[in-house]
Enzyme design. Sequence first.
Site, PDB file in Angstrom:
ATOM      1  N   ASP A   1      40.964  12.665  -4.197  1.00 39.49           N
ATOM      2  CA  ASP A   1      40.685  11.853  -5.369  1.00 39.49           C
ATOM      3  C   ASP A   1      41.803  12.079  -6.387  1.00 39.49           C
ATOM      4  O   ASP A   1      42.473  13.118  -6.353  1.00 39.49           O
ATOM      5  CB  ASP A   1      39.324  12.261  -5.943  1.00 39.49           C
ATOM      6  CG  ASP A   1      38.964  11.500  -7.196  1.00 39.49           C
ATOM      7  OD1 ASP A   1      39.167  10.268  -7.228  1.00 39.49           O
ATOM      8  OD2 ASP A   1      38.486  12.137  -8.159  1.00 39.49           O
TER       9      ASP A   1
ATOM     10  N   ASP B   1      41.991  11.238 -10.413  1.00 43.37           N
ATOM     11  CA  ASP B   1      41.662  11.764 -11.740  1.00 43.37           C
ATOM     12  C   ASP B   1      40.725  12.969 -11.647  1.00 43.37           C
ATOM     13  O   ASP B   1      39.676  12.899 -11.006  1.00 43.37           O
ATOM     14  CB  ASP B   1      41.026  10.674 -12.600  1.00 43.37           C
ATOM     15  CG  ASP B   1      41.957   9.476 -12.792  1.00 43.37           C
ATOM     16  OD1 ASP B   1      43.180   9.685 -12.835  1.00 43.37           O
ATOM     17  OD2 ASP B   1      41.454   8.345 -12.891  1.00 43.37           O
TER      18      ASP B   1
END
Length: 208
Positions: free
Chosen positions: A7, A9
């Site tokens: 992922d 952020d």
Amino acid sequence: MKTVFVDRDGVINRNRGDHVKSWDEFVFLPHAADALAELTRHGLRIVVLTNQAAINRGITSRETIEEIHLRMVAALDAAGARIEGVFYCPHRPEEGCSCRKPQPGLLFQAAEKLGIDLSQSYLIGDALTDVLAAKRAGCRPILVMTGRGLSQFLSPRARGVAGYSVSRDLGHAVRRVLVEEGLVKPGLWERLRGRLDPIPSSLRASSR
């Protein structure tokens, strides 16, 4: 070659409540680039997956997000980390798409385009939506405590989600992957973890 999905952020860069809207707002988390470079050095593929609803909310443009990703990939490449691809979902939650995590669509897109065996892959994220997307695609999920990770782990919603590992940050998650794959020797704590796992049994990684 096995794949590690990551992922964006809260895992690679600092999470912002108002979204990362430009390269100037993109700040790498400490040691994140080094951790990804470690995966590359050991021959693992890296693919970045990210929800970017700021696009369809009109907060930023698709072109800006793609520019951020190009610059992120270039910076990571300079640090020794090779990113095979970046896949993002531009949709708002209410649009009901199949690609916004916790739906597994981004994983399926990456698997089809890059020839990835999802059953032999990991997903490292900072949210329960990452965990659920990984489980629905047949990957092994790892939740990190950076970004939203700690608050997600302590939230009531976490009680209904099992079958994932927990790591302090991206560096620790990468270390876990490398140990599980037999690419590095386990240290004392990792040898003890099999007998004295500090994570409740309901949260341990699913068996292969």
